[in-house]
Design a protein around this motif. Structure first.
Motif, PDB file in Angstrom:
ATOM      1  N   PRO A 100       0.815  -1.221   0.000  1.00 21.98           N
ATOM      2  CA  PRO A 100       0.000   0.000   0.000  1.00 21.98           C
ATOM      3  C   PRO A 100       0.847   1.269   0.000  1.00 21.98           C
ATOM      4  CG  PRO A 100      -0.252  -1.173   2.097  1.00 21.98           C
ATOM      5  CD  PRO A 100       0.552  -2.048   1.173  1.00 21.98           C
ATOM      6  N   LEU A 101       2.040   1.213   0.578  1.00 19.59           N
ATOM      7  CA  LEU A 101       2.927   2.372   0.556  1.00 19.59           C
ATOM      8  C   LEU A 101       3.289   2.726  -0.889  1.00 19.59           C
ATOM      9  CD1 LEU A 101       4.771   4.483   1.864  1.00 19.59           C
ATOM     10  CD2 LEU A 101       6.507   2.693   2.075  1.00 19.59           C
ATOM     11  N   ALA A 102       3.681   1.734  -1.667  1.00 17.74           N
ATOM     12  CA  ALA A 102       4.031   1.974  -3.076  1.00 17.74           C
ATOM     13  C   ALA A 102       2.821   2.499  -3.847  1.00 17.74           C
ATOM     14  CB  ALA A 102       4.551   0.691  -3.704  1.00 17.74           C
ATOM     15  N   TRP A 103       1.648   1.944  -3.572  1.00 17.55           N
ATOM     16  CA  TRP A 103       0.448   2.397  -4.257  1.00 17.55           C
ATOM     17  C   TRP A 103       0.142   3.854  -3.916  1.00 17.55           C
ATOM     18  CZ3 TRP A 103      -4.331   4.303  -3.009  1.00 17.55           C
ATOM     19  CH2 TRP A 103      -5.235   4.387  -4.063  1.00 17.55           C
ATOM     20  N   LEU A 104       0.265   4.210  -2.628  1.00 16.64           N
ATOM     21  CA  LEU A 104      -0.007   5.594  -2.226  1.00 16.64           C
ATOM     22  C   LEU A 104       0.991   6.569  -2.846  1.00 16.64           C
ATOM     23  CD1 LEU A 104      -0.949   5.035   1.501  1.00 16.64           C
ATOM     24  CD2 LEU A 104      -2.417   6.057  -0.251  1.00 16.64           C
ATOM     25  N   LEU A 105       2.247   6.168  -2.917  1.00 18.56           N
ATOM     26  CA  LEU A 105       3.239   7.029  -3.553  1.00 18.56           C
ATOM     27  C   LEU A 105       2.906   7.232  -5.028  1.00 18.56           C
ATOM     28  CD1 LEU A 105       6.527   5.737  -1.918  1.00 18.56           C
ATOM     29  CD2 LEU A 105       5.347   7.895  -1.476  1.00 18.56           C
ATOM     30  N   PHE A 106       2.472   6.166  -5.689  1.00 16.06           N
ATOM     31  CA  PHE A 106       2.077   6.271  -7.090  1.00 16.06           C
ATOM     32  C   PHE A 106       0.818   7.124  -7.241  1.00 16.06           C
ATOM     33  CE2 PHE A 106      -0.894   4.748 -10.298  1.00 16.06           C
ATOM     34  CZ  PHE A 106      -0.203   5.107 -11.436  1.00 16.06           C
ATOM     35  N   ALA A 107      -0.158   6.936  -6.355  1.00 12.67           N
ATOM     36  CA  ALA A 107      -1.460   7.594  -6.472  1.00 12.67           C
ATOM     37  C   ALA A 107      -1.375   9.105  -6.284  1.00 12.67           C
ATOM     38  CB  ALA A 107      -2.438   7.001  -5.467  1.00 12.67           C
ATOM     39  N   GLN A 108      -0.345   9.597  -5.649  1.00 12.94           N
ATOM     40  CA  GLN A 108      -0.266  11.036  -5.409  1.00 12.94           C
ATOM     41  C   GLN A 108      -0.260  11.846  -6.704  1.00 12.94           C
ATOM     42  OE1 GLN A 108       2.523  12.524  -2.405  1.00 12.94           O
ATOM     43  NE2 GLN A 108       2.737  10.402  -1.727  1.00 12.94           N
ATOM     44  N   TRP A 109       0.438  11.364  -7.704  1.00 14.10           N
ATOM     45  CA  TRP A 109       0.525  12.125  -8.957  1.00 14.10           C
ATOM     46  C   TRP A 109      -0.831  12.214  -9.659  1.00 14.10           C
ATOM     47  CZ3 TRP A 109      -0.010  10.666 -14.136  1.00 14.10           C
ATOM     48  CH2 TRP A 109       0.299  11.680 -15.042  1.00 14.10           C
ATOM     49  N   PRO A 110      -1.521  11.090  -9.920  1.00 13.26           N
ATOM     50  CA  PRO A 110      -2.833  11.231 -10.567  1.00 13.26           C
ATOM     51  C   PRO A 110      -3.841  12.006  -9.705  1.00 13.26           C
ATOM     52  CG  PRO A 110      -2.224   8.901 -10.405  1.00 13.26           C
ATOM     53  CD  PRO A 110      -1.144   9.693  -9.783  1.00 13.26           C
ATOM     54  N   LEU A 111      -3.768  11.841  -8.400  1.00 14.60           N
ATOM     55  CA  LEU A 111      -4.679  12.591  -7.539  1.00 14.60           C
ATOM     56  C   LEU A 111      -4.419  14.091  -7.655  1.00 14.60           C
ATOM     57  CD1 LEU A 111      -4.708  10.375  -4.314  1.00 14.60           C
ATOM     58  CD2 LEU A 111      -6.636  10.809  -5.856  1.00 14.60           C
ATOM     59  N   ARG A 112      -3.155  14.463  -7.712  1.00 16.19           N
ATOM     60  CA  ARG A 112      -2.795  15.880  -7.815  1.00 16.19           C
ATOM     61  C   ARG A 112      -3.122  16.439  -9.194  1.00 16.19           C
ATOM     62  NH1 ARG A 112       2.269  15.392  -7.321  1.00 16.19           N
ATOM     63  NH2 ARG A 112       2.263  15.142  -5.088  1.00 16.19           N
ATOM     64  N   GLU A 113      -2.771  15.695 -10.244  1.00 15.82           N
ATOM     65  CA  GLU A 113      -2.901  16.211 -11.607  1.00 15.82           C
ATOM     66  C   GLU A 113      -4.298  16.053 -12.193  1.00 15.82           C
ATOM     67  OE1 GLU A 113      -0.542  17.963 -13.158  1.00 15.82           O
ATOM     68  OE2 GLU A 113       0.685  17.730 -11.357  1.00 15.82           O
ATOM     69  N   TRP A 114      -4.930  14.945 -11.985  1.00 10.57           N
ATOM     70  CA  TRP A 114      -6.206  14.677 -12.642  1.00 10.57           C
ATOM     71  C   TRP A 114      -7.401  14.947 -11.731  1.00 10.57           C
ATOM     72  CZ3 TRP A 114      -4.201   9.363 -14.637  1.00 10.57           C
ATOM     73  CH2 TRP A 114      -3.272   9.573 -15.650  1.00 10.57           C
ATOM     74  N   VAL A 115      -7.351  14.474 -10.517  1.00  5.51           N
ATOM     75  CA  VAL A 115      -8.471  14.637  -9.599  1.00  5.51           C
ATOM     76  C   VAL A 115      -8.396  15.996  -8.895  1.00  5.51           C
ATOM     77  CG1 VAL A 115      -9.660  13.633  -7.595  1.00  5.51           C
ATOM     78  CG2 VAL A 115      -8.534  12.129  -9.244  1.00  5.51           C
ATOM     79  N   GLN A 116      -7.197  16.502  -8.726  1.00  6.46           N
ATOM     80  CA  GLN A 116      -6.915  17.762  -8.049  1.00  6.46           C
ATOM     81  C   GLN A 116      -7.466  17.785  -6.622  1.00  6.46           C
ATOM     82  OE1 GLN A 116      -8.116  20.886 -10.740  1.00  6.46           O
ATOM     83  NE2 GLN A 116      -6.427  20.437 -12.113  1.00  6.46           N
ATOM     84  N   ALA A 117      -7.378  16.626  -5.980  1.00  6.90           N
ATOM     85  CA  ALA A 117      -7.792  16.505  -4.577  1.00  6.90           C
ATOM     86  C   ALA A 117      -7.249  15.186  -4.042  1.00  6.90           C
ATOM     87  CB  ALA A 117      -9.308  16.528  -4.452  1.00  6.90           C
ATOM     88  N   GLY A 118      -6.968  15.171  -2.753  1.00 12.35           N
ATOM     89  CA  GLY A 118      -6.608  13.916  -2.098  1.00 12.35           C
ATOM     90  C   GLY A 118      -5.142  13.563  -2.092  1.00 12.35           C
ATOM     91  N   SER A 119      -4.311  14.303  -2.825  1.00 12.92           N
ATOM     92  CA  SER A 119      -2.891  13.917  -2.870  1.00 12.92           C
ATOM     93  C   SER A 119      -2.215  14.148  -1.520  1.00 12.92           C
ATOM     94  CB  SER A 119      -2.152  14.654  -3.976  1.00 12.92           C
ATOM     95  OG  SER A 119      -2.072  16.036  -3.705  1.00 12.92           O
ATOM     96  N   ALA A 120      -2.598  15.203  -0.829  1.00  8.58           N
ATOM     97  CA  ALA A 120      -1.989  15.475   0.487  1.00  8.58           C
ATOM     98  C   ALA A 120      -2.382  14.392   1.495  1.00  8.58           C
ATOM     99  CB  ALA A 120      -2.409  16.856   0.992  1.00  8.58           C
ATOM    100  N   GLN A 121      -3.629  13.939   1.437  1.00  9.51           N
ATOM    101  CA  GLN A 121      -4.068  12.884   2.341  1.00  9.51           C
ATOM    102  C   GLN A 121      -3.380  11.559   2.002  1.00  9.51           C
ATOM    103  OE1 GLN A 121      -6.074  15.124   0.908  1.00  9.51           O
ATOM    104  NE2 GLN A 121      -6.743  16.244   2.714  1.00  9.51           N
ATOM    105  N   ALA A 122      -3.169  11.302   0.719  1.00  5.37           N
ATOM    106  CA  ALA A 122      -2.428  10.097   0.316  1.00  5.37           C
ATOM    107  C   ALA A 122      -0.995  10.179   0.835  1.00  5.37           C
ATOM    108  CB  ALA A 122      -2.442   9.941  -1.206  1.00  5.37           C
ATOM    109  N   ASN A 123      -0.414  11.379   0.782  1.00  7.25           N
ATOM    110  CA  ASN A 123       0.933  11.570   1.304  1.00  7.25           C
ATOM    111  C   ASN A 123       0.963  11.328   2.812  1.00  7.25           C
ATOM    112  OD1 ASN A 123       3.756  12.467   1.111  1.00  7.25           O
ATOM    113  ND2 ASN A 123       3.012  14.182   2.326  1.00  7.25           N
ATOM    114  N   ASP A 124      -0.029  11.843   3.527  1.00  2.00           N
ATOM    115  CA  ASP A 124      -0.083  11.648   4.984  1.00  2.00           C
ATOM    116  C   ASP A 124      -0.176  10.172   5.336  1.00  2.00           C
ATOM    117  OD1 ASP A 124      -0.008  14.386   5.215  1.00  2.00           O
ATOM    118  OD2 ASP A 124      -2.119  14.604   5.792  1.00  2.00           O
ATOM    119  N   LEU A 125      -1.046   9.456   4.656  1.00  2.00           N
ATOM    120  CA  LEU A 125      -1.182   8.023   4.917  1.00  2.00           C
ATOM    121  C   LEU A 125       0.095   7.277   4.537  1.00  2.00           C
ATOM    122  CD1 LEU A 125      -2.920   5.729   5.937  1.00  2.00           C
ATOM    123  CD2 LEU A 125      -3.978   5.586   3.674  1.00  2.00           C
ATOM    124  N   GLY A 126       0.730   7.707   3.454  1.00  2.00           N
ATOM    125  CA  GLY A 126       2.003   7.108   3.062  1.00  2.00           C
ATOM    126  C   GLY A 126       3.077   7.318   4.121  1.00  2.00           C
TER     127      GLY A 126
END
Length: 157
Positions: free
Chosen positions: A21-47
């Motif tokens: 899940p750590l690797a997934w969260l690190l990967f998910a930050q980019w699409p969350l930031r660029e495409w969804v424009q929300a949730g990347s900071a929370q993904a970073n916190d959980l990571g």
């Protein structure tokens, strides 16, 4: 003692799955930031939480497996036991260090846990888990040094 050893090994093995899940969260930050424009900071916190827990356990796991730099000496046969004097020296070095750090960090950890401390930028709950991971790291390192010393004493007799 053997029951505790088995529990620690099972815990170390279970904690190794945190890397997925750590690797997934690190990967998910980019699409969350660029495409969804929300949730990347929370993904970073959980990571950060998962990384802290993973590292807290990984240091002891790597030392036990003989794949980490450790006070027990250079690479050797994993089946071979360290001499008793090395295990005692390891405990003499690690024990006071771990106990001191536990002592000085206890008020900060207790305060963080009591207030369920949040991450400063996002106010996401869970920062207290990172501080708990410090205590977990110190306890595991200390217990592993004690166990190595006990094993060496038992093997010698």
């Amino acid at each position: 003692m053997r029951r505790c050893h088995g529990f620690v090994n099972r815990m170390l093995r279970a904690a190794s799955t945190l890397v997925l899940p750590l690797a997934w969260l690190l990967f998910a930050q980019w699409p969350l930031r660029e495409w969804v424009q929300a949730g990347s900071a929370q993904a970073n916190d959980l990571g950060q939480i998962l990384f802290a827990l993973y590292v807290a356990v990984a240091i002891t796991a790597a030392s036990r497996a003989g794949t980490h730099l450790a006070a027990l000496g250079p690479a050797r046969n994993p089946a071979a036991r360290a001499p008793a004097w090395r295990s005692a020296l390891l405990l003499a070095c690690v024990g006071p260090w771990a106990l001191f750090l536990l002592w000085v960090s206890a008020p900060s950890i207790a305060s963080s846990l009591a207030g369920l401390e949040k991450f400063g930028e996002t106010l996401t709950p869970g920062y207290f888990v990172i501080k708990l991971a410090l205590a977990l790291l110190l306890l595991l390192v200390l217990l592993d040094a004690v166990a190595a010393c006990l094993r060496a004493g038992r093997d010698r007799s």
